[in-house]
Design a protein around this motif. Structure first.
Motif, PDB file in Angstrom:
ATOM      1  N   THR A  13      58.930 -39.839 102.718  1.00 56.52           N
ATOM      2  CA  THR A  13      57.562 -39.348 102.604  1.00 56.52           C
ATOM      3  C   THR A  13      57.324 -38.564 101.315  1.00 56.52           C
ATOM      4  O   THR A  13      56.272 -37.952 101.151  1.00 56.52           O
ATOM      5  N   SER A  18      59.348 -42.588  98.588  1.00 54.31           N
ATOM      6  CA  SER A  18      58.394 -43.624  98.986  1.00 54.31           C
ATOM      7  C   SER A  18      58.500 -44.852  98.094  1.00 54.31           C
ATOM      8  O   SER A  18      58.566 -45.993  98.573  1.00 54.31           O
ATOM      9  N   ARG A  46      54.203 -40.667 109.630  1.00 53.71           N
ATOM     10  CA  ARG A  46      54.393 -40.129 108.283  1.00 53.71           C
ATOM     11  C   ARG A  46      55.027 -41.176 107.365  1.00 53.71           C
ATOM     12  O   ARG A  46      54.606 -41.354 106.217  1.00 53.71           O
ATOM     13  N   ALA A  50      53.291 -43.104 104.081  1.00 52.16           N
ATOM     14  CA  ALA A  50      53.874 -43.114 102.734  1.00 52.16           C
ATOM     15  C   ALA A  50      53.947 -44.537 102.190  1.00 52.16           C
ATOM     16  O   ALA A  50      53.631 -44.775 101.011  1.00 52.16           O
TER      17      ALA A  50
END
Length: 489
Positions: A13, A18, A46, A50
């Protein structure tokens, strides 16, 4: 070291993790993402968010999400059953905070977190890829080589020191276990080459966000910043970092590599770009002596205080040698875009598009009253007492000396207590009205109850909270900063 099968990735994240995850997934690998969250569903949300930000949502089916915190001392025992069959650990997770108050956090995440992941890698008998930073060079000057770690250098902050310690842990681990270790040292991460996409808006984005907020107020007036025009800043797009890392890992040669820009930008050029982007022709770079010779204006002083922890990076920067990186690439097509006004306009446009990260985050469900217990109730009571008891006791009184010219309206939104908000009307330096969830205001603060408590108790300066992204502001930035200072006092 082979790059195949299943890879465990931390920091999915984050800005590096990412894009690195996107690269691994696009290369056909399966990724196990370790994500910090209160539950599996929140961790999955989450991680997928991302991927969405970096345009990799199509690969979500190749990613398995595990909930976990790198700071858990027993992490390796808990993850071992889920990580059987992994071929590599790519450790991207870390804390990027420069303030002295974050020293313990930097150590806990960047040093102890790395220790925990190394222990897992040893148990699983797999190689380890560690994302560090080129700025472990600290206060060194001149040319810095990739095989140098601890040269007795001093550091600008606890972040640099913690990343250097983590690197030494990785090196010792590799020598002791005989397993392969790759250390990657990117410089200053910015958005991707094509669209400027990035997950977190740190580093240079803090300068850009503040300038974007106050540029209209600065206008054509003189705006001085203490900096060395001849110093350089080394920017690398996030997708470039991931591409270079991919080539290095595919080459299968453990070692340490600078993923830096071979053509770093002089601070004077960065100033010229910001003058153009934010329409502030009066912006000037001056040395410390010249800055102190003349009394700083309100905006100059506000900017100086907010950017204080970044000041050393505007004074000097070493030269990062890329010999090992260039050899690993061996002509590989990893082009880096020119760092010019057009590129920074791309970064700025994306940041504005997602409101500096606020609109790119997954929506969170409102907290129901019956779910609030323990500390959450204490926090809510503290905030309520501040507005309904303490501030109410200041009604129709001069808040601070010399504030007779301040007339403004503001709203304060405390986001983690049912998103409650309070509106204040100040007239001639006197607090005239407080209302909950009401009033049209000139500016709005968005912050958590913890940050709110730290500001009103004097533990955290409002300018610093804004610069560290702990407070988001909408509306008239100058009025916001004045009001924040009043509330803190």
């Amino acid at each position: 070291m082979t790059l195949e099968g299943t890879v465990l990735v931390t920091g999915v994240t984050g800005s590096i993790g990412s894009w690195m995850t996107r690269k691994l997934l696009a290369g056909g690998l399966h990724v196990i993402a370790l994500v910090r969250a209160d539950g599996v569903s929140a961790a999955t949300a989450r991680a997928r968010n991302a991927l969405r930000i970096v345009g990799a949502q199509e690969y979500a089916g190749q990613m398995e999400v595990l909930r976990g915190d790198v700071c858990e001392d027993d992490l390796w025992t808990r993850l071992t059953p889920s990580c059987r069959g992994i071929s590599l650990i790519v450790h991207c997770a870390g804390v990027l905070e420069f303030g002295p108050e974050f020293a313990e956090l930097n150590h806990r995440v960047n040093v102890q977190g790395t220790t925990n992941l190394l222990r897992l890698a040893e148990v699983m008998k797999v190689p380890f890829c560690h994302f560090s930073t080129a700025y472990i060079a600290g206060k060194r000057r001149g040319r810095v080589f990739e095989d140098q770690i601890d040269m007795g250098q001093e550091f600008h902050n606890a972040y640099e020191s913690s990343k250097c310690k983590a690197e030494m842990l990785v090196q010792d681990w590799a020598h002791r276990t005989g397993l392969g270790a790759t250390v990657l040292r990117p410089s200053i991460i910015v958005g991707d080459s094509a669209e400027g996409r990035i997950v977190n808006f740190d580093g240079v984005y803090n300068f850009m966000r503040l300038l974007d907020s106050i540029a209209g107020t600065i206008g054509t007036q003189e705006f001085r910043v203490a900096a060395n025009p001849g110093a350089t800043k080394n920017f690398v797009p996030a997708d470039y970092v991931a591409d270079v890392a991919w080539h290095i890992l595919k080459a299968g040669s453990p070692g340490t590599y600078h993923i830096t820009n071979p053509d770093p930008m002089p601070v004077s050029k960065l100033r010229d770009i910001f003058v153009e982007l934010f329409a502030i022709p009066g912006a000037r770079l001056v040395d410390e002596e010249e800055f102190c010779r003349k009394k700083a204006g309100k905006l100059e002083w506000m900017y100086r205080r907010a950017a204080d922890c970044y000041a050393p990076y505007l004074a000097v920067e070493p030269e990062f040698d890329r010999t090992c990186t260039d050899k690993a690439l061996d002509g590989g097509r990893t082009e880096i875009p020119q760092m010019n006004a057009a590129f920074f306009q791309k970064l700025l446009s994306y940041a504005r598009q997602v409101n500096w990260g606020r609109t790119s985050r997954p929506a969170t469900a409102p907290v129901l009253q019956q779910e609030v217990t323990g500390d959450a109730q204490d926090k809510e009571r503290f905030v309520e007492q501040y507005f309904e008891t303490f501030l109410a006791g200041q009604m129709h009184r001069q808040l601070l000396p010399n504030l007779k010219n301040l007339s403004a309206t503001c709203r304060i939104v405390v986001e983690d207590i049912s998103a409650r908000s309070w509106a204040l009307i100040i007239d001639g330096g006197r607090l005239e009205h407080i209302s909950e969830n009401g009033e049209d205001c000139q500016c709005t603060f968005f912050l958590s109850s913890d940050v709110f408590s730290s500001i009103v108790s004097g533990e955290l300066a409002p300018q610093q909270a804004f610069f560290q992204k702990n407070v988001n502001i909408e509306g008239d930035i100058e009025i916001c900063m004045k009001l924040a200072t009043v509330l803190a006092a």
